[in-house]
Motif scaffolding. Structure first.
Motif, PDB file in Angstrom:
ATOM      1  N   PRO A 124       0.890  -1.193   0.040  1.00 44.59           N
ATOM      2  CA  PRO A 124      -0.146   0.172  -0.128  1.00 44.59           C
ATOM      3  C   PRO A 124       0.749   1.184  -0.046  1.00 44.59           C
ATOM      4  O   PRO A 124       2.093   1.289   0.146  1.00 44.59           O
ATOM      5  CB  PRO A 124      -0.838  -0.237   1.311  1.00 44.59           C
ATOM      6  CG  PRO A 124       0.213  -0.809   2.291  1.00 44.59           C
ATOM      7  CD  PRO A 124       0.697  -1.682   1.397  1.00 44.59           C
ATOM      8  N   MET A 125       0.377   2.234  -0.298  1.00 45.62           N
ATOM      9  CA  MET A 125       1.046   3.765  -0.323  1.00 45.62           C
ATOM     10  C   MET A 125       1.683   3.937   0.972  1.00 45.62           C
ATOM     11  O   MET A 125       1.306   3.875   1.901  1.00 45.62           O
ATOM     12  CB  MET A 125      -0.032   4.831  -0.339  1.00 45.62           C
ATOM     13  CG  MET A 125       0.490   6.161  -0.480  1.00 45.62           C
ATOM     14  SD  MET A 125       1.378   6.619  -1.956  1.00 45.62           S
ATOM     15  CE  MET A 125      -0.094   6.809  -3.075  1.00 45.62           C
ATOM     16  N   ALA A 126       2.805   4.361   0.927  1.00 43.47           N
ATOM     17  CA  ALA A 126       3.746   4.360   2.235  1.00 43.47           C
ATOM     18  C   ALA A 126       4.670   5.692   2.008  1.00 43.47           C
ATOM     19  O   ALA A 126       5.095   5.855   0.793  1.00 43.47           O
ATOM     20  CB  ALA A 126       4.617   3.334   2.739  1.00 43.47           C
ATOM     21  N   ARG A 127       4.680   6.637   2.882  1.00 42.73           N
ATOM     22  CA  ARG A 127       5.174   7.879   2.781  1.00 42.73           C
ATOM     23  C   ARG A 127       6.710   7.627   2.279  1.00 42.73           C
ATOM     24  O   ARG A 127       7.410   8.587   1.533  1.00 42.73           O
ATOM     25  CB  ARG A 127       5.033   8.813   4.058  1.00 42.73           C
ATOM     26  CG  ARG A 127       5.610   8.288   5.129  1.00 42.73           C
ATOM     27  CD  ARG A 127       5.300   9.137   6.400  1.00 42.73           C
ATOM     28  NE  ARG A 127       3.850   8.998   6.641  1.00 42.73           N
ATOM     29  CZ  ARG A 127       2.878   9.549   7.750  1.00 42.73           C
ATOM     30  NH1 ARG A 127       3.536  10.324   8.341  1.00 42.73           N
ATOM     31  NH2 ARG A 127       1.799   9.277   7.805  1.00 42.73           N
ATOM     32  N   ASP A 128       7.534   6.731   3.149  1.00 43.97           N
ATOM     33  CA  ASP A 128       9.025   6.741   2.818  1.00 43.97           C
ATOM     34  C   ASP A 128       9.225   6.242   1.444  1.00 43.97           C
ATOM     35  O   ASP A 128       9.822   6.354   0.750  1.00 43.97           O
ATOM     36  CB  ASP A 128       9.457   5.959   3.896  1.00 43.97           C
ATOM     37  CG  ASP A 128       9.573   6.496   5.233  1.00 43.97           C
ATOM     38  OD1 ASP A 128       9.554   7.676   5.332  1.00 43.97           O
ATOM     39  OD2 ASP A 128       9.829   5.936   6.284  1.00 43.97           O
ATOM     40  N   ALA A 129       8.275   5.293   1.015  1.00 43.87           N
ATOM     41  CA  ALA A 129       8.508   4.630  -0.095  1.00 43.87           C
ATOM     42  C   ALA A 129       7.968   5.693  -1.309  1.00 43.87           C
ATOM     43  O   ALA A 129       8.832   5.601  -2.403  1.00 43.87           O
ATOM     44  CB  ALA A 129       7.635   3.371  -0.414  1.00 43.87           C
ATOM     45  N   LEU A 130       7.324   6.500  -1.169  1.00 41.60           N
ATOM     46  CA  LEU A 130       7.045   7.586  -2.058  1.00 41.60           C
ATOM     47  C   LEU A 130       7.939   8.396  -2.213  1.00 41.60           C
ATOM     48  O   LEU A 130       8.587   8.747  -3.381  1.00 41.60           O
ATOM     49  CB  LEU A 130       5.590   8.170  -1.719  1.00 41.60           C
ATOM     50  CG  LEU A 130       5.064   9.478  -2.561  1.00 41.60           C
ATOM     51  CD1 LEU A 130       4.878   8.907  -3.961  1.00 41.60           C
ATOM     52  CD2 LEU A 130       3.794   9.978  -1.963  1.00 41.60           C
ATOM     53  N   ARG A 131       8.628   8.729  -1.131  1.00 41.79           N
ATOM     54  CA  ARG A 131       9.755   9.910  -1.141  1.00 41.79           C
ATOM     55  C   ARG A 131      10.800   9.161  -1.841  1.00 41.79           C
ATOM     56  O   ARG A 131      11.313   9.822  -2.841  1.00 41.79           O
ATOM     57  CB  ARG A 131      10.166  10.045   0.329  1.00 41.79           C
ATOM     58  CG  ARG A 131      11.265  11.211   0.315  1.00 41.79           C
ATOM     59  CD  ARG A 131      11.823  11.327   1.614  1.00 41.79           C
ATOM     60  NE  ARG A 131      12.144  10.070   2.216  1.00 41.79           N
ATOM     61  CZ  ARG A 131      13.414   9.270   2.219  1.00 41.79           C
ATOM     62  NH1 ARG A 131      14.138   9.825   1.283  1.00 41.79           N
ATOM     63  NH2 ARG A 131      13.364   8.273   2.935  1.00 41.79           N
ATOM     64  N   ARG A 132      11.179   8.021  -1.692  1.00 37.74           N
ATOM     65  CA  ARG A 132      12.136   7.156  -2.156  1.00 37.74           C
ATOM     66  C   ARG A 132      12.105   7.000  -3.653  1.00 37.74           C
ATOM     67  O   ARG A 132      13.185   7.517  -4.580  1.00 37.74           O
ATOM     68  CB  ARG A 132      12.449   5.833  -1.721  1.00 37.74           C
ATOM     69  CG  ARG A 132      13.241   5.774  -0.266  1.00 37.74           C
ATOM     70  CD  ARG A 132      13.800   4.274   0.011  1.00 37.74           C
ATOM     71  NE  ARG A 132      12.733   3.575  -0.278  1.00 37.74           N
ATOM     72  CZ  ARG A 132      11.839   3.133   0.855  1.00 37.74           C
ATOM     73  NH1 ARG A 132      12.043   3.875   2.138  1.00 37.74           N
ATOM     74  NH2 ARG A 132      10.777   2.073   0.978  1.00 37.74           N
ATOM     75  N   CYS A 133      10.828   6.816  -4.296  1.00 38.56           N
ATOM     76  CA  CYS A 133      10.598   6.685  -5.577  1.00 38.56           C
ATOM     77  C   CYS A 133      10.647   8.007  -6.426  1.00 38.56           C
ATOM     78  O   CYS A 133      11.227   8.017  -7.464  1.00 38.56           O
ATOM     79  CB  CYS A 133       9.283   6.071  -5.937  1.00 38.56           C
ATOM     80  SG  CYS A 133       9.047   4.325  -5.493  1.00 38.56           S
ATOM     81  N   ILE A 134      10.156   9.077  -5.897  1.00 39.01           N
ATOM     82  CA  ILE A 134      10.379  10.530  -6.449  1.00 39.01           C
ATOM     83  C   ILE A 134      11.829  10.755  -6.463  1.00 39.01           C
ATOM     84  O   ILE A 134      12.008  11.266  -7.551  1.00 39.01           O
ATOM     85  CB  ILE A 134       9.452  11.482  -5.530  1.00 39.01           C
ATOM     86  CG1 ILE A 134       7.826  11.067  -5.742  1.00 39.01           C
ATOM     87  CG2 ILE A 134       9.859  12.900  -6.126  1.00 39.01           C
ATOM     88  CD1 ILE A 134       7.270  12.058  -4.752  1.00 39.01           C
ATOM     89  N   GLU A 135      12.497  10.340  -5.447  1.00 35.82           N
ATOM     90  CA  GLU A 135      13.789  10.723  -5.434  1.00 35.82           C
ATOM     91  C   GLU A 135      14.599  10.111  -6.596  1.00 35.82           C
ATOM     92  O   GLU A 135      15.852  10.636  -7.377  1.00 35.82           O
ATOM     93  CB  GLU A 135      14.684  10.910  -4.221  1.00 35.82           C
ATOM     94  CG  GLU A 135      14.106  11.767  -3.289  1.00 35.82           C
ATOM     95  CD  GLU A 135      14.353  13.174  -3.770  1.00 35.82           C
ATOM     96  OE1 GLU A 135      15.545  13.458  -4.271  1.00 35.82           O
ATOM     97  OE2 GLU A 135      13.501  14.241  -3.572  1.00 35.82           O
ATOM     98  N   GLU A 136      14.144   8.659  -6.611  1.00 40.92           N
ATOM     99  CA  GLU A 136      14.982   7.879  -7.803  1.00 40.92           C
ATOM    100  C   GLU A 136      15.064   8.679  -9.086  1.00 40.92           C
ATOM    101  O   GLU A 136      15.824   8.571  -9.956  1.00 40.92           O
ATOM    102  CB  GLU A 136      14.261   6.460  -7.527  1.00 40.92           C
ATOM    103  CG  GLU A 136      15.103   5.545  -8.524  1.00 40.92           C
ATOM    104  CD  GLU A 136      14.647   3.976  -8.162  1.00 40.92           C
ATOM    105  OE1 GLU A 136      14.952   3.283  -9.118  1.00 40.92           O
ATOM    106  OE2 GLU A 136      14.203   3.843  -7.295  1.00 40.92           O
ATOM    107  N   VAL A 137      13.592   9.277  -9.504  1.00 44.23           N
ATOM    108  CA  VAL A 137      13.492   9.526 -10.955  1.00 44.23           C
ATOM    109  C   VAL A 137      13.929  11.104 -11.106  1.00 44.23           C
ATOM    110  O   VAL A 137      14.000  11.492 -12.043  1.00 44.23           O
ATOM    111  CB  VAL A 137      12.005   9.281 -11.438  1.00 44.23           C
ATOM    112  CG1 VAL A 137      11.729   7.710 -11.249  1.00 44.23           C
ATOM    113  CG2 VAL A 137      11.140  10.026 -10.752  1.00 44.23           C
ATOM    114  N   MET A 138      14.076  11.765 -10.038  1.00 40.59           N
ATOM    115  CA  MET A 138      14.168  12.982  -9.955  1.00 40.59           C
ATOM    116  C   MET A 138      15.611  13.512  -9.497  1.00 40.59           C
ATOM    117  O   MET A 138      16.356  14.429 -10.063  1.00 40.59           O
ATOM    118  CB  MET A 138      13.229  13.893  -9.268  1.00 40.59           C
ATOM    119  CG  MET A 138      11.904  13.993  -9.592  1.00 40.59           C
ATOM    120  SD  MET A 138      10.816  15.016  -8.891  1.00 40.59           S
ATOM    121  CE  MET A 138      11.227  16.597  -9.634  1.00 40.59           C
ATOM    122  N   GLY A 139      16.409  12.691  -8.781  1.00 35.59           N
ATOM    123  CA  GLY A 139      17.918  13.187  -8.214  1.00 35.59           C
ATOM    124  C   GLY A 139      18.776  12.162  -7.950  1.00 35.59           C
ATOM    125  O   GLY A 139      19.745  12.420  -7.562  1.00 35.59           O
ATOM    126  N   GLY A 140      18.260  10.875  -8.028  1.00 32.73           N
ATOM    127  CA  GLY A 140      19.086   9.636  -7.728  1.00 32.73           C
ATOM    128  C   GLY A 140      20.058   9.291  -8.901  1.00 32.73           C
ATOM    129  O   GLY A 140      20.041  10.088  -9.880  1.00 32.73           O
TER     130      GLY A 140
END
Length: 477
Positions: free
Chosen positions: A422-438
């Protein structure tokens, strides 16, 4: 007079001469091929069909667009209005009367109720509309109906009018449905785990968890019943199957399906920066807000016009967006607004870092240079618009064709990552960072730019969209 007294040769010459004179005296609209577009009143179905209408009209055809507008549909064209595109015109003549619900009927809120209602009440209304076009001197040359409106195909076939279907999902999904329901490939059973594999010609190997939800949905589900009726009409009555895709995106799948169905790719059918909806204050505010943001800095979040998410998911979503420290544009429909935490609304209202809107012109937002990431439910319209705009994605599919689209976005096209459920805040943050700054962000952005260039080539003169539209228009002419 008996038949014995008739000079049949003279009568034939007289009839031919009279027909020629009538043709020469007929109004221009009666001599221009007339295409009637018919859509179920669902936003994701209306939008691509209307863009198709624009392309057909620009090539000199008379186009009439018809649906059953209602309060929840973003649709700014009133009954009887017209819009000129290039050498042709789009008219708007809506389905109304008979036993159809009035436009303000609250039952339009439930998509399955809408499908069931149209199946029962729309056929005589559509038949009367087609007859009315002939009486007005603009006989319908061809009906184009969206998928999931099999009643439109039945009416056109029963009246002897050639007709096409605009398939509103990917060619990959159409191929999966076709091979499954016609037993042309070995699919895992409903009881098999999500890792069970299936091989279909023209497609990469897919796991059961990547398949469209309707394959194993219960038979009483209205969406599945309508799908089966559509697939039957594709084999029995539909003359052309128009695909909202482009050759560069799904070439192997298209070629593998051609021996089975008369498919013509006519996509990508996305509006870009040109609005065809009602637009309005929310959309203007969104663009003005984006104008003030740095390039590729904004996280854009939108889950379509049908998806319902839970209060817990909404809370985790809001917290995850806040944790990124990045500006975000969040679309929350009015029927989900009460699920949004008050602190998220307050934070968005009290700073320039976040903005919450009830609706926006999605393709227009995705085309904006400030958008750096798209958190999406992976509906096909959203998938095509993201690819055409070159925006990396975080996928969060729910049902229907969305799991398949998410698989292709992340693993085949390589333009994003999958957010676990299910939606989880930490996972969402990691995914966004992966495509924007990782570390992988540069490669993801490069692949996104490649697909944007491919979509642009498809839209250009001589591209696959241009060729597909020309092929279809030539067939009508």
């Amino acid at each position: 007079m008996s038949s014995r007294g008739v000079n049949w040769k003279l009568l034939a010459l007289y009839t031919a001469s009279k027909s020629k004179v009538q043709s020469q005296q007929a109004p221009m609209s009666s001599r221009v091929p007339h295409v009637l577009l018919v859509s179920a009143p669902l936003q994701g179905h209306v939008n691509p069909l209307l863009v198709l209408g624009r392309h057909l009209a620009s090539r000199g055809l008379l186009v009439t667009f018809s649906t059953a507008p209602h309060g929840g549909l973003k649709f700014g064209h009133g009954d009887g209005s017209t819009v000129d595109f290039g050498r042709g015109t789009i008219r708007f003549e809506h389905l109304k009367g008979g036993a159809l619900w009035a436009s303000d009927d609250p039952r339009y809120h439930d998509a399955m109720d809408v499908l069931r209602h149209l199946e029962e009440t729309a056929p005589p209304v559509l038949a009367e509309l087609i007859r009315g076009q002939s009486e007005a001197g603009r006989a319908v040359s061809c009906v184009v109906a969206n998928a999931f409106a099999p009643w439109a195909s039945r009416v056109a076939s029963g009246m002897g009018v050639p007709h096409a279907m605009l398939w509103t999902e990917s060619c990959a999904v159409l191929s999966l449905f076709y091979h499954y329901f016609h037993s042309l490939a070995d699919f895992p059973s409903r009881e098999a785990g999500p890792g069970a594999m299936v091989a279909v010609p023209g497609l990469p190997p897919l796991a059961a968890g990547d398949l469209p939800a309707l394959i194993h949905a219960p038979e009483e589900i209205m969406w599945r019943q309508v799908l089966i009726a559509d697939l039957r009409s594709l084999r029995e009555t539909v003359t052309w199957v128009l695909l909202n895709t482009f050759d560069e995106l799904e070439r192997p799948t298209i070629e593998a399906l051609r021996p089975h169905l008369p498919v013509i790719p006519v996509g990508p059918l996305c509006s870009g920066t040109e609005s065809h909806g009602s637009g309005g204050h929310d959309d203007d505010d969104s663009v003005a807000w984006l104008d003030a943001q740095p390039p590729r800095s904004v996280v854009f979040v939108a889950f379509g016009s049908l998806l319902q998410i839970s209060r817990d998911e909404m809370s985790e979503l809001a917290a995850g967006l806040a944790a990124t420290g990045r500006p975000f544009l969040l679309v929350v429909r009015d029927d989900n607004r009460e699920l949004l935490p008050d602190d998220c609304l307050a934070a968005a209202a009290g700073s320039n870092r976040g903005k919450v809107v009830a609706w926006c012109e999605q393709a227009r937002v995705l085309a904006h240079g400030a958008v750096g990431c798209f958190v999406t439910h992976c509906g096909w319209n959203s998938t095509v618009e993201a690819l055409a705009s070159g925006v990396p994605v975080v996928t969060y599919p729910a049902w229907a064709d969305q799991p398949t689209n998410a698989k292709f976005l992340a693993d085949v096209y390589g333009v994003g990552v999958r957010l676990p459920k299910p939606m989880a805040r930490d996972a969402l943050r990691r995914c966004i960072e992966e495509v924007m700054g990782g570390p992988e962000a540069v490669a993801v952005l490069a692949r996104s730019a490649k697909w944007k260039a491919e979509a642009s080539a498809a839209l250009s003169t001589g591209g696959s969209l241009d060729k597909g539209i020309q092929e279809f228009v030539a067939a009508i002419l």
